[in-house]
Design a protein around this motif. Structure first.
Motif, mmCIF file in Angstrom:
data_model
loop_
_atom_site.group_PDB
_atom_site.id
_atom_site.type_symbol
_atom_site.label_atom_id
_atom_site.label_comp_id
_atom_site.label_asym_id
_atom_site.label_seq_id
_atom_site.Cartn_x
_atom_site.Cartn_y
_atom_site.Cartn_z
ATOM 1 N N ALA A 27 32.950 -50.408 26.657
ATOM 2 C CA ALA A 27 32.611 -49.584 25.312
ATOM 3 C C ALA A 27 32.118 -48.348 25.671
ATOM 4 N N LEU A 28 31.048 -48.207 26.479
ATOM 5 C CA LEU A 28 30.762 -47.054 26.915
ATOM 6 C C LEU A 28 31.565 -45.972 27.321
ATOM 7 N N ALA A 29 32.442 -46.423 28.232
ATOM 8 C CA ALA A 29 33.930 -45.613 28.594
ATOM 9 C C ALA A 29 34.503 -45.131 27.474
ATOM 10 N N ALA A 30 34.880 -45.854 26.598
ATOM 11 C CA ALA A 30 35.696 -45.733 25.240
ATOM 12 C C ALA A 30 35.067 -44.711 24.735
ATOM 13 N N TYR A 31 33.458 -44.892 24.576
ATOM 14 C CA TYR A 31 32.590 -43.834 23.589
ATOM 15 C C TYR A 31 32.763 -42.490 24.255
ATOM 16 N N LEU A 32 32.590 -42.445 25.577
ATOM 17 C CA LEU A 32 32.297 -41.175 26.296
ATOM 18 C C LEU A 32 34.014 -40.504 26.319
ATOM 19 N N LEU A 33 34.910 -41.169 26.222
ATOM 20 C CA LEU A 33 36.142 -40.349 26.131
ATOM 21 C C LEU A 33 36.482 -39.991 24.815
ATOM 22 N N CYS A 34 35.778 -40.925 23.653
ATOM 23 C CA CYS A 34 36.408 -40.648 22.379
ATOM 24 C C CYS A 34 36.204 -39.310 21.643
ATOM 25 N N GLU A 35 36.957 -38.818 20.964
ATOM 26 C CA GLU A 35 36.880 -37.290 20.621
ATOM 27 C C GLU A 35 36.105 -37.288 19.269
ATOM 28 N N SER A 36 35.822 -38.491 18.345
ATOM 29 C CA SER A 36 34.787 -38.327 17.525
ATOM 30 C C SER A 36 34.025 -39.588 17.412
ATOM 31 N N PRO A 37 33.081 -39.993 18.293
ATOM 32 C CA PRO A 37 32.584 -41.353 18.492
ATOM 33 C C PRO A 37 31.467 -41.348 17.410
ATOM 34 N N GLY A 38 31.171 -42.669 16.877
ATOM 35 C CA GLY A 38 30.134 -42.614 15.948
ATOM 36 C C GLY A 38 28.912 -42.970 16.427
ATOM 37 N N GLU A 39 27.907 -43.830 15.960
ATOM 38 C CA GLU A 39 26.478 -43.865 16.540
ATOM 39 C C GLU A 39 26.802 -44.981 17.649
ATOM 40 N N LEU A 40 27.565 -45.959 17.270
ATOM 41 C CA LEU A 40 27.515 -47.298 17.893
ATOM 42 C C LEU A 40 28.749 -47.638 19.055
ATOM 43 N N ALA A 41 29.763 -46.767 18.641
ATOM 44 C CA ALA A 41 31.077 -47.162 19.221
ATOM 45 C C ALA A 41 31.915 -45.943 19.085
ATOM 46 N N ALA A 42 33.016 -45.983 19.971
ATOM 47 C CA ALA A 42 34.054 -45.035 20.049
ATOM 48 C C ALA A 42 34.830 -45.207 18.379
ATOM 49 N N CYS A 43 35.467 -44.230 17.899
ATOM 50 C CA CYS A 43 36.125 -44.070 16.447
ATOM 51 C C CYS A 43 37.162 -45.125 16.327
ATOM 52 N N GLY A 44 37.951 -45.202 17.662
ATOM 53 C CA GLY A 44 39.066 -46.164 17.723
ATOM 54 C C GLY A 44 40.268 -45.622 16.674
ATOM 55 N N GLN A 45 40.327 -44.208 16.276
ATOM 56 C CA GLN A 45 41.385 -43.713 15.723
ATOM 57 C C GLN A 45 41.951 -42.501 16.482
ATOM 58 N N CYS A 46 41.237 -41.768 17.164
ATOM 59 C CA CYS A 46 41.730 -40.540 17.944
ATOM 60 C C CYS A 46 42.529 -40.791 19.019
#
Ligand SMILES: [Zn+2]
Length: 329
Positions: free
Chosen positions: A47-66
């Motif tokens: 979850a942390l890896a996805a969060y750090l790579l995400c282009e517009s992460p929310g507070e608790l997780a990656a956005c899942g859309q970018c």
């Protein structure tokens, strides 16, 4: 598109710790997630890896859309590497780790420029492999974050541990794990029993449920009692347990003995009430049996070739004799 992965509800303290580091732009080159197995450290790391790579992460997780999250969800992110033992192997190969040097020397493909490496379990690296990793840790390429996950961080080289920021995960509180498991199994009392059997480790408890609930374990417990009551001989019982996974049987055995000796020495609650009858067994003998069981389990898990039938016969014979001598009622 699948839902982005969150850390589990019982990991919020660690999640917030990392968030603080990220916001202060003080995230180190390497993180070590340590704690018992089957409590969700790997999921946290993912979850942390996805969060750090995400282009517009929310507070608790990656956005899942970018785009980055899309890459991540079909395991094709060019700036992410996951390293674990290859199928059928126990150890991480030195070549797997050496390939990281090339990866971390490259520029990141995606904007933001961060690259992530996840290694699990870190104790699956032998000395050679760990030394190869040290090279990577000693010359950190900017923008590369290593996340190590370890169930047994004391086994890691001290030089590796000292280069990582350690995030510790303990056995989570049942207040947080019970509702999660209850949603999965659909029953509160069952969730409690499963968690007790799994020593409070939620993913281990869910695994017990997925395997066959508590049926195999109950078969083992009933057989043990029949053995002590003289309704089964040690040889018969060993025969009956031959179709079970030996590591699993030794795990159950270790868990029962551990619970009994904690009950005898520290007054802790027994995980199986029926074991009350063994309270007057000499604590020293119980610990002796526990030590032998731990040694056997460790030999089996290292792949040492041992005769399963002989091992089980030996364990059950020893227990039957110990109980007989004390006339356990
Ligand atoms: Zn995203």
């Amino acid at each position: 598109m699948s839902e982005p992965q969150h850390a589990y509800a019982w990991q919020m303290a660690q999640w917030q710790d990392v968030q603080k580091q990220i916001r202060a732009e003080r995230l180190p080159h390497a993180l070590l997630l340590s704690g018992p197995s089957a409590i969700g450290k790997l999921r946290f790391a993912q979850a942390l890896a996805a969060y750090l790579l995400c282009e517009s992460p929310g507070e608790l997780a990656a956005c899942g859309q970018c785009r980055s999250c899309h890459f991540q969800s079909d395991a094709s992110h060019p700036d992410f590497r996951e390293i674990c033992p290859e199928e059928g192997k126990r150890q991480i190969g030195v070549d797997q780790v050496r390939s990281l040097q090339h990866f971390s020397a490259q520029h990141a493909h995606r904007s933001g420029g961060r690259k992530l490496v996840l290694i699990h379990p870190a104790e699956a690296m032998n000395a050679n492999t760990a030394n190869a990793l040290l090279k990577t840790l000693e010359e950190p390429a900017s923008g590369t974050l290593l996340i190590l996950v370890s169930h047994s961080s004391s086994q890691l080289l001290a030089t590796i541990r000292s280069r990582c920021l350690q995030l510790s995960f303990g056995i989570p509180s049942p207040e947080l794990t019970e509702p999660w498991l209850r949603d999965y199994v659909g029953d509160q009392a069952m969730a409690q029993r499963l968690l007790a059997e799994a020593g409070g480790r939620p993913l281990a408890a869910r695994q017990v449920f997925d395997d066959d609930g508590l049926a195999s374990r109950e078969r083992f417990d009933k057989g043990l009692m029949a053995l002590v009551d003289g309704q089964r001989s040690p040889l018969q019982f060993a025969e009956e347990m031959l179709d079970a996974d030996i590591l699993q049987v030794l795990d159950w055995w270790v868990a029962r003995l551990l619970s009994l000796s904690r009950y005898q020495l520290a007054g802790q609650v027994l995980t199986a009430v029926s074991w009350q009858r063994f309270k007057s067994l000499p604590a020293k003998s119980v610990i002796g049996s526990l030590e032998r069981a731990l040694k056997l389990r460790s030999s089996f898990s290292r792949g040492v070739a041992l005769n399963k039938r002989l091992i089980l016969e030996g364990v059950f014979l020893e227990w039957a004799q110990l109980c007989q001598n004390r006339a356990v009622a």
